[in-house]
Design an enzyme around this catalytic site. Structure first.
Site, short mmCIF file in Angstrom:
data_model
loop_
_atom_site.label_atom_id
_atom_site.label_comp_id
_atom_site.label_asym_id
_atom_site.label_seq_id
_atom_site.Cartn_x
_atom_site.Cartn_y
_atom_site.Cartn_z
N PHE A 97 0.76 -1.18 -0.12
CA PHE A 97 0.02 -0.02 0.00
C PHE A 97 0.99 1.20 -0.07
O PHE A 97 1.94 1.10 0.61
CB PHE A 97 -0.80 0.05 1.14
CG PHE A 97 -1.80 1.14 1.36
CD1 PHE A 97 -2.82 1.20 0.36
CD2 PHE A 97 -1.72 2.05 2.34
CE1 PHE A 97 -3.67 2.40 0.40
CE2 PHE A 97 -2.64 3.26 2.41
CZ PHE A 97 -3.58 3.25 1.56
N ASP A 168 6.51 -3.00 8.63
CA ASP A 168 5.08 -2.65 8.32
C ASP A 168 4.34 -4.16 8.40
O ASP A 168 4.24 -4.84 7.64
CB ASP A 168 4.94 -2.22 6.77
CG ASP A 168 3.66 -1.82 6.33
OD1 ASP A 168 2.57 -2.22 6.97
OD2 ASP A 168 3.55 -1.17 5.51
N HIS A 171 -0.50 -6.18 7.33
CA HIS A 171 -1.09 -7.36 7.02
C HIS A 171 -1.07 -8.69 8.08
O HIS A 171 -1.35 -9.65 7.38
CB HIS A 171 -0.39 -8.00 5.60
CG HIS A 171 -0.60 -6.98 4.26
ND1 HIS A 171 -0.02 -7.47 3.07
CD2 HIS A 171 -1.42 -5.91 4.23
CE1 HIS A 171 -0.52 -6.42 2.18
NE2 HIS A 171 -1.34 -5.50 2.87
N GLN A 194 -7.90 -0.34 9.92
CA GLN A 194 -8.90 0.17 9.04
C GLN A 194 -9.73 -0.99 8.74
O GLN A 194 -9.55 -1.93 8.95
CB GLN A 194 -8.10 0.66 7.64
CG GLN A 194 -8.83 1.41 6.52
CD GLN A 194 -9.22 0.37 5.50
OE1 GLN A 194 -8.68 -0.71 5.50
NE2 GLN A 194 -10.15 0.71 4.80
N LYS A 197 -9.23 -4.25 7.24
CA LYS A 197 -8.06 -5.22 7.95
C LYS A 197 -8.68 -6.32 8.76
O LYS A 197 -9.68 -6.39 9.19
CB LYS A 197 -6.84 -4.24 8.62
CG LYS A 197 -6.72 -3.22 8.15
CD LYS A 197 -5.70 -3.44 6.90
CE LYS A 197 -5.22 -2.19 6.42
NZ LYS A 197 -4.16 -2.25 5.57
N ARG A 226 4.06 16.02 23.72
CA ARG A 226 4.07 15.98 25.27
C ARG A 226 5.10 15.19 25.76
O ARG A 226 5.48 14.07 25.07
CB ARG A 226 2.67 15.68 25.69
CG ARG A 226 1.78 16.60 25.62
CD ARG A 226 0.46 16.69 26.27
NE ARG A 226 -0.44 17.62 26.51
CZ ARG A 226 -1.56 17.96 25.57
NH1 ARG A 226 -1.75 16.83 24.70
NH2 ARG A 226 -2.05 18.98 25.45
N TYR A 233 0.93 21.77 29.07
CA TYR A 233 1.11 22.66 28.08
C TYR A 233 2.58 22.80 27.93
O TYR A 233 3.11 23.85 27.44
CB TYR A 233 0.32 23.86 28.30
CG TYR A 233 -1.05 23.88 28.29
CD1 TYR A 233 -1.55 23.42 26.98
CD2 TYR A 233 -2.19 24.16 29.26
CE1 TYR A 233 -3.08 23.23 26.92
CE2 TYR A 233 -3.23 24.00 29.05
CZ TYR A 233 -3.76 23.56 27.86
OH TYR A 233 -5.14 23.54 27.63
N ARG A 243 -4.08 10.75 18.41
CA ARG A 243 -4.78 9.95 19.60
C ARG A 243 -5.98 9.18 19.04
O ARG A 243 -6.74 9.65 18.15
CB ARG A 243 -5.21 10.83 20.70
CG ARG A 243 -4.02 11.43 21.31
CD ARG A 243 -4.35 12.26 22.49
NE ARG A 243 -5.22 13.29 22.25
CZ ARG A 243 -5.06 14.70 22.03
NH1 ARG A 243 -3.77 14.89 22.51
NH2 ARG A 243 -5.93 15.43 21.68
C1 LIG Z 1 -3.36 -0.62 5.14
C2 LIG Z 1 -1.93 -0.67 5.06
C3 LIG Z 1 -1.31 0.58 5.56
C4 LIG Z 1 -1.94 1.83 6.06
O1 LIG Z 1 -3.06 1.62 6.87
P1 LIG Z 1 -4.46 2.75 7.19
O2 LIG Z 1 -4.69 2.50 8.51
O3 LIG Z 1 -5.06 2.32 5.87
O4 LIG Z 1 -3.60 4.19 7.04
C5 LIG Z 1 0.07 0.38 5.42
N1 LIG Z 1 0.80 -0.50 5.05
C6 LIG Z 1 0.19 -1.46 4.42
C7 LIG Z 1 0.75 -2.69 3.86
C8 LIG Z 1 -1.42 -1.57 4.47
O5 LIG Z 1 -1.91 -2.76 3.90
#
Ligand SMILES: *Cc1c(COP(=O)(O)O)cnc(C)c1O
Length: 402
Positions: A97, A168, A171, A194, A197, A226, A233, A243
């Site tokens: 992605f 990353d 997946h 998301q 997923k 922070r 602050y 967040r």
């Molecule tokens: C979904 C995904 C992302 C990003 O996730 P979002 O929550 O959609 O921003 C990053 N890397 C890979 C491989 C993904 O499949």
């Protein structure tokens, strides 16, 4: 055999009568948590978020978890927490992605694309090593489809060249390498929640790490710069507000109660598919690795072996498979560097129009994806996939490109 559905025959599976599992899967756990949170009025970054961070980190065997708004933000947080910025090079796979590469640009660093392996769709450690320069600060491997990259190799590259490995893991919920969860193996790792997923609150993300300092820095970036136990602050870093809300955490805590069982079910069904599909000459399955002690599946990928199909292309094959009632897609249509974002002179000083990763380009033409939701069905449903693939292969001579 029988006439292909795409040519007017009867489909292997009538999805009007026999649908595939829908997504997301929700139940009383989400309902109860969400209602309680809603009625409490405590909607902001509190106990639920903390509880989810703890539980999800433990699920992946990491010491620390820092939630945020989404996986893209988690990647940016990870890069910043590793001290990556202006002019630093970060090696990424082009089969992913866009966020895997765009997050690097977002922190003013330079994505350097290295090729993938045809039999795993994962970043190839040999090509990744070949792309290391004096400016390289990190490698961001993607555990594609949930299959962990060879972490032994990447961690030894990290040690040899003094680099960060940022996983990353967007997946690979539930995947384990030598008994330890993905996302907890490198300097840090990131996940997305998301809606597409394997565990979701519509949106959401998390960074995991075994290093307290990385987690604290990521937390600071996600919370307006922070400090830890410092005045409200008082701001130390150029952070942002990333967040997660209590409402999202309430849903995710419900989702998490099902994640292990769903992960095991998908793995069991995928293993069955691997056994049943290995003798169809027109497709090639992804490899296995004994060090992968649990394999989460975000999708089931196989490769359409073009030479075997006498001129029929992968896209037509996918249409035929869908006509038989099997949910399938072509997946990522292009290597990331072919996106318009990269196909013009950018501030990185790299001309991405000259980048070519041959195997990624081949996979973009040959990959077939079956979504993780199908793997939540029963074993008899897997037989429909096997029957349909066998049928399309056997009747391939009746296929004409669309
Ligand atoms: C979904 C995904 C992302 C990003 O996730 P979002 O929550 O959609 O921003 C990053 N890397 C890979 C491989 C993904 O499949």
């Amino acid at each position: 055999m029988k006439k292909l559905a795409i040519n007017g025959g009867v489909p292997v599976r009538n999805t009007m009568k026999k649908s595939w599992p829908s997504w997301p899967v929700v139940g009383d756990e989400e309902r109860k948590n969400l209602l309680e949170t809603f009625e409490s009025g405590k909607w902001w970054y509190g106990e639920r978020v903390k509880e989810f961070e703890k539980k999800f980190a433990a699920f992946q065997n990491a010491k620390y978890g820092v939630t945020c708004t989404n996986g893209t933000a988690a990647l940016e947080m990870a890069l910043l927490a590793c001290g990556i910025g202006d002019g630093d090079e970060v090696i990424v796979p082009p089969y992913s992605f866009v966020a895997t590469a765009s997050a690097v640009l977002k922190v003013n660093a330079i994505p350097i694309f290295a090729d993938i392996e045809l039999d795993s769709c994962n970043l190839d450690p040999i090509d990744a090593e070949a792309k290391i320069s004096k400016k390289t600060k990190a490698i961001v491997p993607v555990h594609c489809a949930g299959f962990p990259v060879d972490m032994d190799r990447f961690l030894s590259l990290a040690e040899q060249y003094r680099l960060h490995i940022i996983e990353d893991a967007c997946h690979s919920w539930g995947s384990q390498w030598n008994g330890k969860g993905t996302g907890a193996l490198g300097t840090c790792g990131v996940f997305s929640f998301q809606v597409s997923k394997n565990i979701t609150a519509g949106e959401g993300g998390i960074l995991l790490s075994d290093y307290e300092e990385i987690a604290d820095t990521a937390r600071s970036y996600s919370n307006c710069g922070r400090g830890k136990d410092t005045p409200w602050y008082e701001h130390y870093l150029l952070g942002s507000n990333l967040r997660m809300t209590e409402l999202q955490a309430a849903i995710l805590l419900g989702q998490l109660t099902r994640l292990e069982e769903q992960t095991l079910k998908r793995e069991e069904n995928a293993t069955y598919l691997n056994q049943q599909l290995q003798n169809i000459p027109g497709i090639s399955l992804m490899k296995n690795d004994a060090r992968v002690t649990r394999r989460g599946y975000h999708m089931y990928i196989f490769r359409f072996v073009r030479e075997m199909w006498e001129g029929i292309d992968r896209n037509r094959f996918i249409e035929a498979l869908n006509a038989e009632g099997i949910p399938s897609s072509i997946g990522y249509p292009n290597p990331l560097y072919k996106n318009p974002l990269f196909q013009k002179p950018g501030r990185s000083g790299i001309d991405y129009r000259e980048v070519h990763c041959a195997k990624t380009e081949q996979i973009c033409e040959e990959a077939c994806w079956i979504p993780h939701t199908a793997l939540l069905a029963e074993k008899s449903d897997m037989d429909d996939i096997v029957t349909a693939l066998t049928k399309v292969w056997t009747e391939r001579k009746t296929l004409i490109n669309g």
